[in-house]
Design a protein around this motif. Sequence first.
Motif, PDB file in Angstrom:
ATOM      1  N   TYR A 349       0.978  -1.333   0.139  1.00 13.97           N
ATOM      2  CA  TYR A 349       0.111   0.057  -0.032  1.00 13.97           C
ATOM      3  C   TYR A 349       0.857   1.345  -0.054  1.00 13.97           C
ATOM      4  O   TYR A 349       0.529   2.481  -0.731  1.00 13.97           O
ATOM      5  N   PHE A 350       1.947   1.154   0.795  1.00 11.69           N
ATOM      6  CA  PHE A 350       2.708   2.478   0.804  1.00 11.69           C
ATOM      7  C   PHE A 350       3.385   2.627  -0.655  1.00 11.69           C
ATOM      8  O   PHE A 350       3.419   3.763  -1.008  1.00 11.69           O
ATOM      9  N   LYS A 351       3.822   1.614  -1.424  1.00  8.12           N
ATOM     10  CA  LYS A 351       4.409   1.708  -2.620  1.00  8.12           C
ATOM     11  C   LYS A 351       3.503   2.110  -3.740  1.00  8.12           C
ATOM     12  O   LYS A 351       3.805   3.128  -4.478  1.00  8.12           O
ATOM     13  N   TYR A 352       2.251   1.692  -3.537  1.00  6.51           N
ATOM     14  CA  TYR A 352       1.225   2.181  -4.280  1.00  6.51           C
ATOM     15  C   TYR A 352       0.787   3.300  -4.324  1.00  6.51           C
ATOM     16  O   TYR A 352       0.530   4.171  -5.462  1.00  6.51           O
ATOM     17  N   THR A 353       0.528   4.123  -3.021  1.00  8.22           N
ATOM     18  CA  THR A 353       0.242   5.428  -2.864  1.00  8.22           C
ATOM     19  C   THR A 353       1.347   6.357  -3.141  1.00  8.22           C
ATOM     20  O   THR A 353       1.115   7.570  -3.685  1.00  8.22           O
ATOM     21  N   LYS A 354       2.520   5.894  -2.906  1.00  7.75           N
ATOM     22  CA  LYS A 354       3.548   6.858  -3.269  1.00  7.75           C
ATOM     23  C   LYS A 354       3.857   6.923  -4.858  1.00  7.75           C
ATOM     24  O   LYS A 354       3.920   8.049  -5.319  1.00  7.75           O
ATOM     25  N   HIS A 355       3.462   5.798  -5.543  1.00  3.25           N
ATOM     26  CA  HIS A 355       3.409   5.813  -6.964  1.00  3.25           C
ATOM     27  C   HIS A 355       2.428   6.744  -7.546  1.00  3.25           C
ATOM     28  O   HIS A 355       2.663   7.372  -8.541  1.00  3.25           O
ATOM     29  N   ARG A 356       1.157   6.396  -6.860  1.00  2.00           N
ATOM     30  CA  ARG A 356       0.032   7.076  -7.392  1.00  2.00           C
ATOM     31  C   ARG A 356      -0.171   8.453  -7.009  1.00  2.00           C
ATOM     32  O   ARG A 356      -0.632   9.450  -7.822  1.00  2.00           O
ATOM     33  N   TYR A 357       0.158   9.020  -5.495  1.00  2.00           N
ATOM     34  CA  TYR A 357      -0.188  10.056  -5.328  1.00  2.00           C
ATOM     35  C   TYR A 357       1.149  10.896  -4.956  1.00  2.00           C
ATOM     36  O   TYR A 357       1.015  12.275  -4.441  1.00  2.00           O
ATOM     37  N   GLY A 358       2.426  10.451  -4.925  1.00  2.00           N
ATOM     38  CA  GLY A 358       3.570  11.169  -4.694  1.00  2.00           C
ATOM     39  C   GLY A 358       3.800  10.998  -3.467  1.00  2.00           C
ATOM     40  O   GLY A 358       5.189  11.187  -3.121  1.00  2.00           O
ATOM     41  N   THR A 359       3.218  10.414  -2.380  1.00  2.00           N
ATOM     42  CA  THR A 359       3.377  10.464  -0.969  1.00  2.00           C
ATOM     43  C   THR A 359       2.798   9.031  -0.332  1.00  2.00           C
ATOM     44  O   THR A 359       1.770   8.688  -0.684  1.00  2.00           O
ATOM     45  N   GLY A 360       3.777   8.385   0.094  1.00  2.00           N
ATOM     46  CA  GLY A 360       3.337   7.015   0.571  1.00  2.00           C
ATOM     47  C   GLY A 360       2.466   6.946   1.881  1.00  2.00           C
ATOM     48  O   GLY A 360       2.548   7.975   2.771  1.00  2.00           O
ATOM     49  N   LYS A 361       1.573   6.264   1.849  1.00  4.05           N
ATOM     50  CA  LYS A 361       0.633   6.140   3.141  1.00  4.05           C
ATOM     51  C   LYS A 361       0.551   4.702   3.498  1.00  4.05           C
ATOM     52  O   LYS A 361       0.973   3.870   2.945  1.00  4.05           O
ATOM     53  N   ARG A 362       0.454   4.627   5.128  1.00  2.00           N
ATOM     54  CA  ARG A 362       0.176   3.406   5.585  1.00  2.00           C
ATOM     55  C   ARG A 362      -1.103   3.054   6.198  1.00  2.00           C
ATOM     56  O   ARG A 362      -1.847   3.848   6.493  1.00  2.00           O
ATOM     57  N   ILE A 363      -1.552   1.766   6.212  1.00  4.63           N
ATOM     58  CA  ILE A 363      -2.686   1.245   6.582  1.00  4.63           C
ATOM     59  C   ILE A 363      -2.421   1.044   8.181  1.00  4.63           C
ATOM     60  O   ILE A 363      -3.516   1.388   9.149  1.00  4.63           O
ATOM     61  N   PHE A 364      -1.403   0.357   8.517  1.00  6.73           N
ATOM     62  CA  PHE A 364      -0.914   0.296  10.163  1.00  6.73           C
ATOM     63  C   PHE A 364      -0.099   1.338  10.601  1.00  6.73           C
ATOM     64  O   PHE A 364       0.656   1.926   9.768  1.00  6.73           O
ATOM     65  N   LYS A 365      -0.089   1.633  11.677  1.00  4.63           N
ATOM     66  CA  LYS A 365       0.705   2.516  12.526  1.00  4.63           C
ATOM     67  C   LYS A 365       2.292   2.017  12.264  1.00  4.63           C
ATOM     68  O   LYS A 365       3.115   2.980  12.169  1.00  4.63           O
TER      69      LYS A 365
END
Length: 419
Positions: A349-365
Amino acid sequence: MLYHLFDWLENFDVPGARLAQYVSFRAALSLIFALLISTVFGNKIIRKLQQLQIGETIRELGLEGQFQKRGTPTMGGIIIIISILIPALLFARLDNVYIWLMIGTTLFLGALGFLDDYIKVFKKNKAGLPGKYKVFAQVALGLVMGLVLYLSPAVVIKENIEVRHKGTIENVHFSESETKSTKTTIPFVKNNNFDYAEVIPLKGEAKTIGGWIVFVLMTIFIVTMTSNCVNLTDGLDGLASGSSAIVGVVLGIFAYVSSHIGMASYLNIMFIPGAEELTVFAMAFVGATLGFLWNNAYPAQVFMGDTGSLTLGGIIAVFAIIIRKELLLPILCGVFIAEGLSVIIQVFYFKYTKHRYGTGKRIFKMTPLHHHFQKPGNAGIDAKLQHPLAPIPESKITIRFWLIGLLLAVITIATLKMR
């Protein structure tokens, strides 16, 4: 070893020698000895580790109480390995191919984990053995185990055959001959059996060979996956060892009923000659992990390190494959798999959001999953994903995961009658 001694003494009518013929008696002794070895001699090993200054290196993770663990001896998996091997060698039949497969798995993954810990502790390399080498070794182990099960003439089953009348099972009997088979137990279906050869769109000899290829590939995947998932679970005091003990009890039960023709018939599962000796090994496994908890429970006096966690995961995987219950592992090892999947999901999810939105996001803390509950959250935009905001004490997380493991263990046993 002692089995063969008492078997010889029985020829001279030595009182009590016949007891060694009973698997239940030898399994009980195996558990007791493993428990005593891991508690009594475990303390001596811990003191030796302290003298050698083999302490755990603690990284800054923002977790409550993490620096209290600094300097706690690691590589305590040595205690578990010794506590498993000595009772197994003493009380199991050493002419049983399954026992030697389990001993080989324990020694191989123990050595792999020891090498990883050695690099971390003595070479001061926090990364330890590169991941690709660990995966290569796990794949090699899975390949060897799969090929031995395929090639060894001692690895056979008697297939369960249902006798039906008007759609109702009246009786279950077994084929007269012992055969090589690619069948395994699968939950929630009428026959309880699944043949890996069925996924091969061929016929005759080609289908049989293809089935064994799939079986070996599944062995490689399960050994690698389970070993790494248990390795990731080893992050809280007592979590991996306590959860492994629960799994070990269930696997011991499965080994016993799979080798008892009456119980196998009642449960409508295949009969596996020789699997009864695995009950002795399973009880050594349970005794070793429970005994390790004596010093590993919160606050831990010793950590198992990769020496222990890689070994425990490999033992669980190979054991389940031998008794043809590997497809039950997603339920039985649900705690371990959830820990492993949390890491995979987080990274993806981090890699996917970073590729799509430019900033990586996390699902878990934080991952693995147990750290998500241990790490404080930050209220704000991502507050929903930060739940719970307040950190949960380490000991409470561990006990709750144990309870989940117990529930999954009961469900796993129940699946044998849920069709």
